[in-house]
Design a protein around this motif. Sequence first.
Motif, short mmCIF file in Angstrom:
data_model
loop_
_atom_site.label_atom_id
_atom_site.label_comp_id
_atom_site.label_asym_id
_atom_site.label_seq_id
_atom_site.Cartn_x
_atom_site.Cartn_y
_atom_site.Cartn_z
N ILE A 88 0.66 -1.20 -0.07
CA ILE A 88 0.03 0.01 0.10
C ILE A 88 1.15 1.35 -0.01
O ILE A 88 0.58 2.28 -0.64
CB ILE A 88 -0.87 0.21 1.20
N MET A 89 2.07 1.18 0.73
CA MET A 89 2.80 2.44 0.71
C MET A 89 3.69 2.73 -0.35
O MET A 89 3.73 3.67 -0.96
CB MET A 89 4.06 2.27 1.76
N GLY A 90 4.25 1.58 -1.22
CA GLY A 90 4.84 1.91 -2.44
C GLY A 90 6.45 2.00 -1.99
O GLY A 90 6.80 1.78 -0.74
N ALA A 91 7.19 2.12 -2.94
CA ALA A 91 8.73 2.28 -2.58
C ALA A 91 9.06 3.41 -1.90
O ALA A 91 8.18 4.52 -2.05
CB ALA A 91 9.32 2.40 -4.20
N THR A 92 10.28 3.38 -1.23
CA THR A 92 10.83 4.47 -0.43
C THR A 92 10.79 5.81 -1.05
O THR A 92 10.41 6.81 -0.71
CB THR A 92 12.12 3.94 0.03
N ASN A 93 11.24 5.69 -2.32
CA ASN A 93 11.47 7.16 -3.32
C ASN A 93 10.13 6.97 -3.79
O ASN A 93 9.61 6.24 -4.80
CB ASN A 93 12.68 6.76 -3.89
N PRO A 94 9.42 7.94 -3.76
CA PRO A 94 7.92 8.04 -4.54
C PRO A 94 8.32 8.15 -5.67
O PRO A 94 7.32 7.62 -6.55
CB PRO A 94 7.47 9.61 -4.18
N ALA A 95 9.47 8.55 -6.38
CA ALA A 95 9.78 8.47 -7.96
C ALA A 95 9.70 6.96 -8.32
O ALA A 95 9.52 6.91 -9.49
CB ALA A 95 11.17 9.20 -8.14
N ASP A 96 10.04 6.10 -7.53
CA ASP A 96 9.88 4.48 -8.03
C ASP A 96 8.65 4.03 -7.47
O ASP A 96 8.54 2.92 -7.61
CB ASP A 96 11.05 3.96 -7.28
N ALA A 97 7.87 4.65 -6.83
CA ALA A 97 6.44 4.14 -6.26
C ALA A 97 5.66 3.79 -7.30
O ALA A 97 5.43 4.61 -8.32
CB ALA A 97 5.92 4.83 -5.14
N ALA A 98 5.00 2.67 -7.24
CA ALA A 98 3.96 2.16 -8.24
C ALA A 98 2.52 3.22 -8.08
O ALA A 98 2.43 3.78 -6.87
CB ALA A 98 3.47 0.64 -7.74
N ASP A 99 1.98 3.30 -9.27
CA ASP A 99 0.57 4.31 -9.34
C ASP A 99 -0.52 3.60 -8.09
O ASP A 99 -0.62 2.57 -7.81
CB ASP A 99 -0.14 3.91 -10.48
#
Length: 138
Positions: A88-99
Amino acid sequence: MSQRTLSIIKPDATKKNLIGKIVARFESEGLRIAAIRKAHLSRPEAEGFYAVHSERPFFGELVDFMTSGPCVLIVLEGDNAVLKNREIMGATNPADAADNTLRKLYADSIGENAVHGSDSEENAAIEIAYFFQGIQVF
Ligand code: CMP
């Protein structure tokens, strides 16, 4: 398998008035709120929580940020809660986080990344005990 994990809504997200949206997302994904409290962390509390990162170059910045405003400390409970929360959070770096992950939706940078979540069941137990010692967790 029912598990518990620690979530922290970080100061950037509380400042943006996102507590309700983030809590609602956890609940809508089937996680339950076993305990919750708002807290403005002291430097020693933040340094202790992130002690594993104390040698990293970003440690000072991390502690500055985590003490810059209130956090919301949450014990989440549910099937596969550790992994589910990380998805639910996604990757640490928001640039790498899934939609549609919390960090993609709400985070500004790798440092100011809206939420924290325990990375393993073992660390979840340590992190929950750190912030909820002596407090009833349902
Ligand atoms: P969190 O999951 O709370 O655990 C450690 C935190 O350190 C991480 O989220 C990031 O917010 C932060 N962090 C990791 N890498 C960096 C970095 N390169 N610069 C600043 N902060 C970082």
